[in-house]
Structure formats: structure tokens, C-alpha cells
Design an enzyme around this catalytic site. Structure first.
Site, PDB file in Angstrom:
ATOM      1  N   LYS A 115      34.680  32.995  34.401  1.00  0.00           N
ATOM      2  CA  LYS A 115      34.556  32.326  35.698  1.00  0.00           C
ATOM      3  C   LYS A 115      33.294  31.487  35.750  1.00  0.00           C
ATOM      4  O   LYS A 115      32.208  31.992  35.476  1.00  0.00           O
ATOM      5  CB  LYS A 115      34.516  33.413  36.785  1.00  0.00           C
ATOM      6  CG  LYS A 115      34.542  32.906  38.188  1.00  0.00           C
ATOM      7  CD  LYS A 115      34.769  34.059  39.162  1.00  0.00           C
ATOM      8  CE  LYS A 115      34.573  33.603  40.588  1.00  0.00           C
ATOM      9  NZ  LYS A 115      33.322  33.990  41.182  1.00  0.00           N
TER      10      LYS A 115
ATOM     11  N   LYS B 188      27.336  29.928  39.146  1.00  0.00           N
ATOM     12  CA  LYS B 188      25.930  29.530  38.977  1.00  0.00           C
ATOM     13  C   LYS B 188      25.004  30.732  38.999  1.00  0.00           C
ATOM     14  O   LYS B 188      23.907  30.685  38.491  1.00  0.00           O
ATOM     15  CB  LYS B 188      25.513  28.511  40.023  1.00  0.00           C
ATOM     16  CG  LYS B 188      25.501  29.037  41.440  1.00  0.00           C
ATOM     17  CD  LYS B 188      24.912  27.992  42.360  1.00  0.00           C
ATOM     18  CE  LYS B 188      25.180  28.352  43.801  1.00  0.00           C
ATOM     19  NZ  LYS B 188      26.598  28.273  44.181  1.00  0.00           N
TER      20      LYS B 188
ATOM     21  N   LYS C   7      22.382  45.734  46.278  1.00  0.00           N
ATOM     22  CA  LYS C   7      21.090  45.106  46.584  1.00  0.00           C
ATOM     23  C   LYS C   7      19.934  46.086  46.360  1.00  0.00           C
ATOM     24  O   LYS C   7      18.862  45.682  45.912  1.00  0.00           O
ATOM     25  CB  LYS C   7      21.052  44.598  48.032  1.00  0.00           C
ATOM     26  CG  LYS C   7      21.952  43.402  48.280  1.00  0.00           C
ATOM     27  CD  LYS C   7      21.445  42.158  47.571  1.00  0.00           C
ATOM     28  CE  LYS C   7      22.378  40.991  47.835  1.00  0.00           C
ATOM     29  NZ  LYS C   7      22.075  39.821  47.014  1.00  0.00           N
TER      30      LYS C   7
HETATM   31  P1  ADP Z   1      28.890  31.547  42.351  1.00  0.00           P
HETATM   32  O1  ADP Z   1      29.605  32.608  41.557  1.00  0.00           O
HETATM   33  O2  ADP Z   1      28.700  30.310  41.578  1.00  0.00           O
HETATM   34  O3  ADP Z   1      27.612  32.052  42.992  1.00  0.00           O
HETATM   35  P2  ADP Z   1      30.038  31.828  44.933  1.00  0.00           P
HETATM   36  O4  ADP Z   1      30.156  33.292  44.769  1.00  0.00           O
HETATM   37  O5  ADP Z   1      28.986  31.298  45.853  1.00  0.00           O
HETATM   38  O6  ADP Z   1      29.902  31.157  43.520  1.00  0.00           O
HETATM   39  O7  ADP Z   1      31.474  31.262  45.379  1.00  0.00           O
HETATM   40  C1  ADP Z   1      31.778  30.665  46.608  1.00  0.00           C
HETATM   41  C2  ADP Z   1      33.270  30.433  46.695  1.00  0.00           C
HETATM   42  O8  ADP Z   1      33.769  29.700  45.563  1.00  0.00           O
HETATM   43  C3  ADP Z   1      34.079  31.727  46.703  1.00  0.00           C
HETATM   44  O9  ADP Z   1      35.161  31.564  47.613  1.00  0.00           O
HETATM   45  C4  ADP Z   1      34.601  31.867  45.313  1.00  0.00           C
HETATM   46  O10 ADP Z   1      35.812  32.565  45.245  1.00  0.00           O
HETATM   47  C5  ADP Z   1      34.778  30.424  44.871  1.00  0.00           C
HETATM   48  N1  ADP Z   1      34.525  30.330  43.410  1.00  0.00           N
HETATM   49  C6  ADP Z   1      33.329  30.487  42.810  1.00  0.00           C
HETATM   50  N2  ADP Z   1      33.430  30.310  41.475  1.00  0.00           N
HETATM   51  C7  ADP Z   1      34.740  30.043  41.221  1.00  0.00           C
HETATM   52  C8  ADP Z   1      35.500  29.757  40.036  1.00  0.00           C
HETATM   53  N3  ADP Z   1      34.916  29.710  38.845  1.00  0.00           N
HETATM   54  N4  ADP Z   1      36.815  29.523  40.152  1.00  0.00           N
HETATM   55  C9  ADP Z   1      37.408  29.552  41.366  1.00  0.00           C
HETATM   56  N5  ADP Z   1      36.756  29.817  42.513  1.00  0.00           N
HETATM   57  C10 ADP Z   1      35.445  30.054  42.461  1.00  0.00           C
END
Ligand code: ADP
Ligand code: TRP
Length: 331
Positions: A194, A197, A111
């Protein structure tokens, strides 16, 4: 029965990766454990959302979690800021959390790099707030991804330190929830490994996306110039399309496109059209539920207040006991 706690940052709409990676396992978990799932709105203040964004994002997550099958009768579903006991435990834990160890935390260092203009004390003490979230219910298990392992390790440090400082055996040492079967990873439409967003909005399909939006996004997915030689390694974009198809399309459909790839006759446009329709079939019932729940303020209010009541019963007991252990005494 194990006590499980997990917090979800209110960062907006959920995508297919969130659904397969986190939500599906939460829905299963709630059957076999005493689960506390909460929306971490205190934590989200570290990035200074506007009041409207704060409430809107909390609502979106609450609605989408319910639509995906989290059951407020089975799990305790609540909003973090409805539990002032968490804030009190956070204050108490901070007295035995050292600035040096907080500064060494990887997420804090990250951060400092990414938002140097806003290195607030909430960011520094993010791990003590997260520890308070977990040990306020004296949890045994926490479902966490790789990026949260260090925070969980710090939670164990703070819980053990409390036990040691006050010579008690009060807080259990929380461990990572073991998911058993391998966690699935949903790939992105932009050729990334992966769906996420935070990296690229267009790599993600959200559960609440309309069919038109889904068609547009899938048609724009990254591919390559086609299988000049099917034995050559496939580009990541094409690997991702096949992988997505394995989740959303029938085995026959997948086989059809595998065969046409092998014979060199594949048309990615046709494959994408089919994939988009199959994803739409999957998301449509979820989207309908999302729209229904979002309009039902009475039900949402009931869910939130029921969750807060259940969570507060558990948290109030911990705070009462912690105060006594520390030596606060009423006159
Ligand atoms: P992002 O990467 O979109 O910001 P987050 O980090 O908020 O997503 O993810 C929240 C939850 O969803 C976590 O437990 C994460 O492991 C799961 N998750 C996020 N993206 C994926 C993905 N592409 N495949 C499987 N699990 C995911
Ligand atoms: N830090 C977690 C994340 O970024 C969210 C979170 C806050 C959490 N408190 C928690 C997760 C307690 C598990 C337990 O995803």
C-alpha cells in the site's frame, strides 16, 4: 437523501493512493448524498503541531481536495475548528464516556506504545471528538477505512447511550458507507502493498510532485533481477509496477510490457520510464489546479466561510436540541 460525514486529518500532501482510495469516492458521494467533509484540525492537536504547520497543512488539504473535484456548492466543506458546536458536543459526550472504554480503544493503546512521552487527554478522548463530528449533523453514514471501524462503533455506542440516558430517539445510529465496488488499493514504489506516506515517503507519489520528482521516484522503484523464468512468482516490487501501469498506462502499453516479461526480454528501466511519463500525464492537470488554487487566497477564504456557515446551521440546531434534551434552560 442520506447525511454523510467524513473527517480528513491534515497530514500534508495527498498521494495517488489517497486519490484513488478516498477522493474519487468522495467526489461521487457528493452527487447522491448530503455530504459534510471537514478537515480535522482539532484532532491534529493531539500531536502538537506548530502554529505554522497547523495552518499550512489545513491549507494543503483544502487546496488538494478542491483540485480533485470536491465541489463546495454540492458538499459542505469546512474546517473542524470553525465549528465550536463540535467542541461543545464533545464536552457533553465526554460526561457519558467512560475512561475504561476509552483506554481499551486500539488506537489509544497504539499511541501509548508509539508516543509514550505524549499520552495526552486529547488522545484518550479522540473517539468522543470523532463521535461529536459525526452526530453533530445527525449523520447516517460515514465512509471509513478498516482502521476507523472501532471509532465508528464507539460513535454508535455514544449516540445510543445518549438516546437511552435521556429516553429519546434523537441521534440516528451511523453506519459505514458502503462503497459498492471494491475499493482499490494503490501499491507503493518500495515494494509495499500500500502506498503510504507514513511508512516511507519515497513509496508515495504526491499529486503535487513535479515531473522531475516523479521521474526520480519511479526510477528508484524496487524491482528484481529480472524474469529468469517468467513462470516463477514475480517479486512484489515488479507486481506493483505492473499494477501501477494498469492504472496509469494504456492497455496497449501494459500488454507490451507483459509480453516482454513473458519473453524474458523486459528491461525494467524502460518500463519505469514509460510509467513515469504516464503518471505525469495523469497528475499534471491536477498539479496545475493545485498551484492555481494555492495562490487564490480570496477563493479559499470564500470556500471556508461558506462551508462554515452551512455546517454551523446544521450544528447549531443539534446543539439547541441537545441542550434542551439534557435540561439546560434559559432563565
Ligand atoms: P497514509 O497511509 O499515506 O498516511 P492515510 O492513512 O492518511 O494515508 O489515508 C487517507 C485516506 O486515503 C484513507 O481513506 C485511506 O484508505 C486512503 N488511502 C491511503 N493510502 C491508500 C492506498 N495506497 N490505496 C488506496 N487508498 C489509500
Ligand atoms: N479519525 C479519522 C482518521 O484518522 C479522521 C476523522 C475525525 C473522522 N473525525 C471524523 C473520520 C469523523 C470520519 C468521521 O482518518
Amino acid at each position: 437523501m442520506d447525511i454523510v460525514v467524513s473527517g480528513i486529518r491534515p497530514t500534508g500532501n495527498l498521494h495517488l493512493g489517497n486519490y484513488f482510495g478516498a477522493l474519487k469516492s468522495f467526489v461521487k458521494m457528493q452527487e447522491e448524498n448530503h455530504c459534510y467533509f471537514f478537515i480535522a484540525d482539532y484532532h491534529s492537536l493531539t500531536t502538537h503541531p506548530t502554529p505554522a504547520d497547523l495552518h499550512g497543512n489545513v491549507k494543503t488539504v483544502l487546496v488538494e481536495f478542491l483540485a480533485c473535484g470536491l465541489d463546495p456548492e454540492k458538499a459542505t466543506l469546512y474546517i473542524q475548528s470553525d465549528l465550536p458546536e463540535t467542541a461543545e458536543l464533545y464536552l457533553l459526550l465526554n460526561m457519558n464516556a467512560y475512561v475504561g472504554e476509552l483506554e481499551r480503544c486500539t488506537s489509544f493503546k497504539e499511541k501509548i506504545r508509539t508516543q509514550p512521552q505524549n499520552v495526552n487527554a486529547g488522545l484518550l478522548t479522540y473517539p468522543t471528538l470523532m463521535a461529536a463530528d459525526i452526530i453533530i449533523h445527525r449523520a447516517h453514514k460515514v465512509p471509513v477505512g478498516k482502521d476507523q471501524e472501532q471509532h465508528l462503533e464507539m460513535t454508535r455506542t455514544f449516540a445510543n447511550r445518549f438516546n437511552r440516558v435521556y429516553s429519546v430517539d434523537y441521534f440516528p445510529e451511523p453506519v459505514a458507507y458502503n462503497f459498492g465496488e471494491n475499493l482499490v488499493k494503490i501499491p507503493g514504489l518500495d515494494g509495499s502493498l500500500k502506498m503510504s506516506k507514513s511508512d516511507n515517503e519515497n513509496s508515495s507519489i504526491f499529486l503535487a510532485d513535479t515531473p522531475e520528482v516523479i521521474r526520480k521516484k519511479v526510477m528508484k522503484a524496487v524491482t528484481d533481477s529480472g524474469p529468469a523464468n517468467p513462470n516463477n512468482p514475480r517479486s512484489q516490487g515488479v507486481v506493483n509496477l505492473f499494477s501501477l501501469m494498469s492504472y496509469f498506462s494504456s492497455p496497449d502499453t501494459l500488454k507490451h510490457f507483459e509480453d516482454s516479461y513473458q519473453s524474458g526480454t523486459i528491461r525494467y528501466g524502460d518500463m519505469k520510464k514509460q510509467l513515469a511519463e504516464d503518471i505525469i500525464l495523469f497528475t499534471s492537470p491536477l498539479r496545475e489546479k493545485i498551484m492555481m488554487l494555492a495562490a487564490d487566497e480570496v477563493y479559499l477564504k470564500k470556500v471556508a466561510s461558506m462551508g462554515a456557515e452551512k455546517a454551523r446551521a446544521s450544528a447549531a440546531k443539534t446543539i439547541r436540541e441537545v441542550r434542551e434534551i439534557i435540561g439546560f434552560k434559559p432563565f
